[in-house]
Write a protein that holds these residues in place. Structure first.
Motif, PDB file in Angstrom:
ATOM      1  N   UNK A 536       0.798  -1.232   0.000  1.00 57.42           N
ATOM      2  CA  UNK A 536       0.000   0.000   0.000  1.00 57.42           C
ATOM      3  C   UNK A 536       0.829   1.281   0.000  1.00 57.42           C
ATOM      4  N   UNK A 537       1.959   1.270   0.666  1.00 53.93           N
ATOM      5  CA  UNK A 537       2.671   2.523   0.934  1.00 53.93           C
ATOM      6  C   UNK A 537       3.986   2.678   0.187  1.00 53.93           C
ATOM      7  N   UNK A 538       4.502   1.626  -0.374  1.00 53.33           N
ATOM      8  CA  UNK A 538       5.800   1.657  -1.040  1.00 53.33           C
ATOM      9  C   UNK A 538       5.669   2.206  -2.463  1.00 53.33           C
ATOM     10  N   UNK A 539       6.601   3.084  -2.838  1.00 55.57           N
ATOM     11  CA  UNK A 539       6.626   3.656  -4.185  1.00 55.57           C
ATOM     12  C   UNK A 539       8.060   3.568  -4.709  1.00 55.57           C
ATOM     13  N   UNK A 540       8.217   3.042  -5.905  1.00 60.93           N
ATOM     14  CA  UNK A 540       9.534   3.007  -6.537  1.00 60.93           C
ATOM     15  C   UNK A 540       9.804   4.355  -7.208  1.00 60.93           C
ATOM     16  N   UNK A 541      10.958   4.927  -6.926  1.00 63.02           N
ATOM     17  CA  UNK A 541      11.361   6.221  -7.489  1.00 63.02           C
ATOM     18  C   UNK A 541      12.774   6.085  -8.068  1.00 63.02           C
ATOM     19  N   UNK A 542      13.239   7.081  -8.805  1.00 64.14           N
ATOM     20  CA  UNK A 542      14.633   7.039  -9.281  1.00 64.14           C
ATOM     21  C   UNK A 542      15.654   6.955  -8.151  1.00 64.14           C
ATOM     22  N   UNK A 544      15.046   5.125  -5.408  1.00 66.46           N
ATOM     23  CA  UNK A 544      14.839   3.836  -4.758  1.00 66.46           C
ATOM     24  C   UNK A 544      13.439   3.759  -4.195  1.00 66.46           C
ATOM     25  N   UNK A 545      13.199   2.727  -3.391  1.00 67.93           N
ATOM     26  CA  UNK A 545      11.872   2.499  -2.812  1.00 67.93           C
ATOM     27  C   UNK A 545      11.682   3.367  -1.575  1.00 67.93           C
ATOM     28  N   UNK A 591      20.766  -4.290   4.866  1.00 70.74           N
ATOM     29  CA  UNK A 591      20.092  -2.984   4.903  1.00 70.74           C
ATOM     30  C   UNK A 591      20.691  -1.958   3.956  1.00 70.74           C
ATOM     31  N   UNK A 592      21.789  -2.302   3.264  1.00 72.45           N
ATOM     32  CA  UNK A 592      22.460  -1.286   2.452  1.00 72.45           C
ATOM     33  C   UNK A 592      21.587  -0.680   1.357  1.00 72.45           C
ATOM     34  N   UNK A 593      20.718  -1.441   0.693  1.00 71.71           N
ATOM     35  CA  UNK A 593      19.856  -0.784  -0.314  1.00 71.71           C
ATOM     36  C   UNK A 593      18.996   0.330   0.265  1.00 71.71           C
ATOM     37  N   UNK A 594      18.570   0.178   1.511  1.00 68.81           N
ATOM     38  CA  UNK A 594      17.743   1.216   2.147  1.00 68.81           C
ATOM     39  C   UNK A 594      18.597   2.436   2.479  1.00 68.81           C
ATOM     40  N   UNK A 595      19.821   2.205   2.938  1.00 67.84           N
ATOM     41  CA  UNK A 595      20.730   3.319   3.197  1.00 67.84           C
ATOM     42  C   UNK A 595      21.055   4.069   1.907  1.00 67.84           C
ATOM     43  N   UNK A 596      21.289   3.327   0.840  1.00 62.79           N
ATOM     44  CA  UNK A 596      21.616   3.973  -0.431  1.00 62.79           C
ATOM     45  C   UNK A 596      20.442   4.795  -0.952  1.00 62.79           C
ATOM     46  N   UNK A 597      19.224   4.289  -0.760  1.00 63.87           N
ATOM     47  CA  UNK A 597      18.044   5.053  -1.172  1.00 63.87           C
ATOM     48  C   UNK A 597      17.961   6.365  -0.400  1.00 63.87           C
ATOM     49  N   UNK A 621       8.509  24.174 -10.550  1.00 68.56           N
ATOM     50  CA  UNK A 621       8.433  24.204  -9.086  1.00 68.56           C
ATOM     51  C   UNK A 621       9.628  23.498  -8.445  1.00 68.56           C
ATOM     52  N   UNK A 622      10.584  23.075  -9.253  1.00 65.74           N
ATOM     53  CA  UNK A 622      11.754  22.393  -8.734  1.00 65.74           C
ATOM     54  C   UNK A 622      11.461  21.015  -8.182  1.00 65.74           C
ATOM     55  N   UNK A 623      10.439  20.341  -8.710  1.00 60.07           N
ATOM     56  CA  UNK A 623      10.021  19.040  -8.197  1.00 60.07           C
ATOM     57  C   UNK A 623      10.366  17.943  -9.192  1.00 60.07           C
ATOM     58  N   UNK A 624      11.051  16.909  -8.698  1.00 58.89           N
ATOM     59  CA  UNK A 624      11.424  15.768  -9.527  1.00 58.89           C
ATOM     60  C   UNK A 624      11.236  14.502  -8.711  1.00 58.89           C
ATOM     61  N   UNK A 625      10.810  13.418  -9.328  1.00 58.56           N
ATOM     62  CA  UNK A 625      10.558  12.174  -8.582  1.00 58.56           C
ATOM     63  C   UNK A 625      11.791  11.708  -7.811  1.00 58.56           C
ATOM     64  N   UNK A 626      11.557  11.352  -6.557  1.00 59.88           N
ATOM     65  CA  UNK A 626      12.635  10.867  -5.714  1.00 59.88           C
ATOM     66  C   UNK A 626      13.561  11.921  -5.178  1.00 59.88           C
ATOM     67  N   UNK A 627      13.239  13.197  -5.407  1.00 63.72           N
ATOM     68  CA  UNK A 627      14.081  14.308  -4.945  1.00 63.72           C
ATOM     69  C   UNK A 627      13.309  15.131  -3.913  1.00 63.72           C
ATOM     70  N   UNK A 628      14.008  15.937  -3.118  1.00 61.87           N
ATOM     71  CA  UNK A 628      13.344  16.670  -2.040  1.00 61.87           C
ATOM     72  C   UNK A 628      12.173  17.510  -2.527  1.00 61.87           C
ATOM     73  N   UNK A 629      11.115  17.478  -1.745  1.00 59.05           N
ATOM     74  CA  UNK A 629       9.943  18.316  -2.021  1.00 59.05           C
ATOM     75  C   UNK A 629      10.114  19.631  -1.269  1.00 59.05           C
TER      76      UNK A 629
END
Length: 774
Positions: A536-542, A544-545, A591-597, A621-629
């Motif tokens: 329900x809550x996980x989203x794949x982005x550039x 990572x998850x 856990x490294x994939x989560x740290x890298x994300x 608006x300076x918005x890109x997937x997986x980048x700071x909002x």
């Protein structure tokens, strides 16, 4: 003769964007913090981390009949000598220019020094927007022969330069400020000497290719100008050297593993970011972020530059993980000082301890107890007042739980697995500080709530469970019993009154059950909830998850990227990727994939945000997937989670896991007493248990058995944690199948009868099956 600027009082003020590149402060006696974003200086905080004094100090190149707005061009790099030394150099480079800005907080004066060096056919212009006293309104700005000055009540600033500036002017934002002058004339032409009581800005041109600016703060304009001039006189080289010495000395005790992908840079930087947020006027006070979410749309004073006990404790655990025990101990000392007499801490507060929001969150009322227990476990000498602090906190939690007026997302009342995990762990970990009677009560209550935890917040047989092929899952929160409990509905925050079935609302909040040692990550209930959350809550982005806080969250930008304004669409939180990484670690996974994300979500300077964008790209608006909002950046909670997961990846054990809790809860001990409370009315009592009927005020219990037979009355007695109680032993209840009772408070009957089934084998009395709608 003074020339008053036109356009008073100016446009409605706002803060800067929360998209920061880095934050910096010296570790000396000075009380100044600077944030940097979009290649310029954003808010500067003085004399503590709770009070921003400017909106920004921006830089422009002027010449050839045009001007370059460096903030909007955005062609720059951010550099530091090392990740643990926030000595920031910003390099703006264009086709025909190169501007180097070195930002150095003076370690001994409340002054921000900025060295500039410009190559190209331009002069450097600056525009300074005072927001003194934490507001952009009602400021007064004026020019002097050798300083740009502003004041609001007892807060003042002065900008002094070497070489001296030219073309100074004071104006009102939106009409007579320096940016309007540049936009209209492509150079600074106005020379207004004063802008009185409004949203103001100061501007000047710096002639020559290199020099130093000094922005000083004091309680008077004379004082601000004096310390700025003194800082320039002593020299930037001296300030720089002292600045480096302070941070180098602090970093000598850092002990952190390295993530191969970045050589450990993000870990060391995260520790430095947490350290940079500690207050010096009030040592140990740790604000959540030196930023205001969507700050360029609001002039609200609070922002995130407030102390949240939860965020501060989690950051303190990260400091413990990095072996910075003295820093963590100061945070505990500040908790001892700011605790309220009844045992809780405000929802958040300014660095001096004054409450800002007054909500009650039981996790925040007990997190400091976990910090005290962790420091005790690490052999840190006990601070004066620790025993009293722990006692007050546990009495408050014991008397208030298991429901909380707010969950950790500060939106919803009820019983939440995250909150309950923290409270149970604190009751166990803090018990050694209590006297014998209170210790026995706290441990028995912890066993009771831990044993019955699934009855509070676990559901089975819902349409969602059936659709995903799982037996059940932990919900985000169960409303108070009067609102239906697990069968009720939850009002969604920031969604204009929308509601959702409690049984359909999930979150990562359950992750602290294994984190704190209350449940094994291999427990089928934990595994099933992970499957539901991942679905329900996980989203794949550039990057990572990443994960949402909960389904149908409303805290984030609107669908078109417009700023959150009380309603919106919840975005993705890197801290939740860290929480998912901890679950993976405890399950024996890498856990490294989560740290890298998490690391890939960082700003160009390495700061970790509160949220990242999960919609289509919106460059405008300076918005890109997986980048700071546009939410807070940095968020200390994110940096703390990254650090803790990194250390746990080496130790194979969460930093928050305490020996005492792990040992007591490993076998899920059988509670000797179950506690009936009005907000937690037990429907049945397992065989062989004591029953305590409790309330927060004196009462007389009128009771009978099996349909009100043999009616009697008992007076409640005051217990060790302040509650009033009537207790039945197993022998009192052994011959009966049902207890019927009501209560009298003085001469007033409560007007309700209660019944409780006695002696049935213990089963989880959560929802064995729910009908439609989940």
């Amino acid at each position: 003769m003074a020339r008053e600027a036109f356009g008073a009082p100016g446009t409605k003020p706002t803060w800067s964007s929360s998209s920061k590149d880095l934050v910096t402060t010296a570790l000396g006696s000075a009380r100044l913090w600077a944030t940097l974003g979009h290649g310029v200086v954003n808010e500067v905080f003085w004399p503590n981390t709770g009070l921003p004094q400017i909106r920004d100090l921006t830089f422009y190149l002027v010449g050839r009949g045009t001007f370059v707005d460096l903030k909007r061009v955005g062609r720059y790099e951010v550099q530091t000598p090392a990740p643990h030394i926030p000595l920031v150099t910003i390099v703006h480079a264009g086709d025909d220019y190169r501007l180097t800005l070195e930002v150095v907080p003076d370690p001994v004066r409340d002054v921000l020094l900025v060295r500039f060096e410009l190559a190209g056919p331009y002069a450097l212009a600056v525009v300074l927007a005072p927001h003194l006293g934490g507001t952009g309104a009602d400021n007064t700005a004026w020019t002097e022969a050798d300083a740009l000055v502003a004041q609001h009540d007892s807060h003042a600033l002065a900008l002094v330069t070497d070489p001296p500036f030219s073309r100074p002017s004071a104006g009102f934002v939106g009409s007579s400020d320096g940016w309007q002058d540049l936009r209209q004339h492509h150079e600074l032409t106005w020379s207004f000497s004063r802008a009185e009581r409004g949203t103001v800005a100061l501007a000047a041109q710096l002639d020559g290719p290199r020099g130093v600016m000094a922005l000083g703060f004091a309680n008077s304009p004379t004082g601000a100008r004096s310390i700025a001039a003194a800082s320039i006189a002593e020299g930037l080289d001296v300030a720089r050297a002292t600045f480096r010495e302070g941070w180098e000395a602090w970093a000598k005790t850092l002990r952190l593993p390295k993530l191969a992908e970045d050589g450990g840079r993000e870990a060391v930087l995260s520790a430095a970011v947490i350290k940079a947020h500690e207050d010096r006027e009030y040592p140990g006070a740790l604000v959540a972020s030196l930023s205001t979410p969507w700050g360029n749309t609001t002039d609200s004073l609070g922002g995130y530059h407030l102390v949240w006990p939860r965020d501060a404790t989690l950051a303190a655990f990260a400091l413990v993980a990095a072996h910075q025990l003295r820093d963590a101990t100061r945070i505990l000392a500040d908790f001892i000082a700011t605790q309220r007499p009844d045992g809780h801490w405000p929802q958040n507060y300014t660095p001096d301890g004054a409450a800002y929001w007054n909500g009650i969150q039981l996790d925040e009322a007990t997190f400091p107890v976990l910090l005290a227990a962790k420091l005790r476990e690490r052999g840190v000498p006990e601070l004066a007042g620790t025993r009293e602090m722990v006692g007050r906190a546990l009495r408050f939690a014991a008397a208030s739980g298991p429901t909380s007026a707010q969950d950790r997302w500060e939106e919803t009342p009820g019983t939440n697995p995250f909150t309950l995990a923290v409270v149970i762990a604190a009751l166990v970990a803090g018990a050694p500080w209590l006297d014998d009677d209170a210790r026995a009560y706290a441990l028995d209550l912890a066993d009771d709530w831990n044993e019955r935890l699934e009855s509070f917040c676990f559901v089975r047989g819902t349409p969602l469970a059936e659709r995903l092929g799982v037996d059940g899952y932990y919900v985000r929160i169960a409303p108070p019993e009067k609102d239906g409990g697990l069968t009720g509905r939850v009002r969604l925050g920031n969604r204009a009154g929308e509601t959702i079935r409690a049984s359909a609302l999930v979150s990562m909040d359950f992750s602290y059950l294994p984190r704190l040692g209350l449940r094994d990550v291999r427990d089928p209930r934990i595994r099933d909830t992970i499957a539901v959350v991942d679905h329900l809550l996980r989203v794949e982005t550039p990057s990572g998850a990443l994960y949402h806080r909960y389904n149908d969250d409303g805290y984030g930008e609107k669908a078109d990227g417009a700023a959150y304004d009380g309603t919106g669409v919840g975005r993705l939180w890197p801290v939740l990727t860290g929480e998912r990484g901890h679950l993976a670690l405890q399950a024996g996974e890498d856990p490294r994939p989560y740290l890298e994300t998490m690391r890939r979500c960082a700003s160009r300077g390495g700061l970790l945000p509160e949220q990242v964008w999960d919609g289509p790209p919106i460059p405008a608006r300076g918005l890109a997937p997986g980048r700071p909002s546009g939410s807070a950046m940095p968020l200390l909670w994110s940096h703390a989670e990254y650090l803790k997961l990194l250390v746990a990846s080496e130790t194979r054990r969460p930093v928050e896991l305490l020996d005492a809790v792990a040992e007591r809860c490993a076998t899920l001990p059988r509670a000797g007493t179950w506690h009936w409370r009005p907000e937690d009315p037990l429907p049945r009592l397992a065989a062989g248990r004591r029953l305590a009927i409790e309330d927060r005020q004196p009462f007389t219990l009128r009771y009978g058995f099996d349909g009100w037979r043999g009616v009697e009355e008992r007076e409640a007695e005051r217990g060790p944690c302040g509650l009033w109680s009537v207790t039945f032993s197993p022998e009192d209840l052994a011959r009966h199948g049902q207890l019927d009772f009501t209560r009298r408070f003085g001469d007033r009957w409560e007007g309700a009868d209660h019944d409780l089934t006695i002696g049935h084998p213990h089963v989880e009395h959560g929802l064995e099956h729910l009908g439609e709608g989940a």
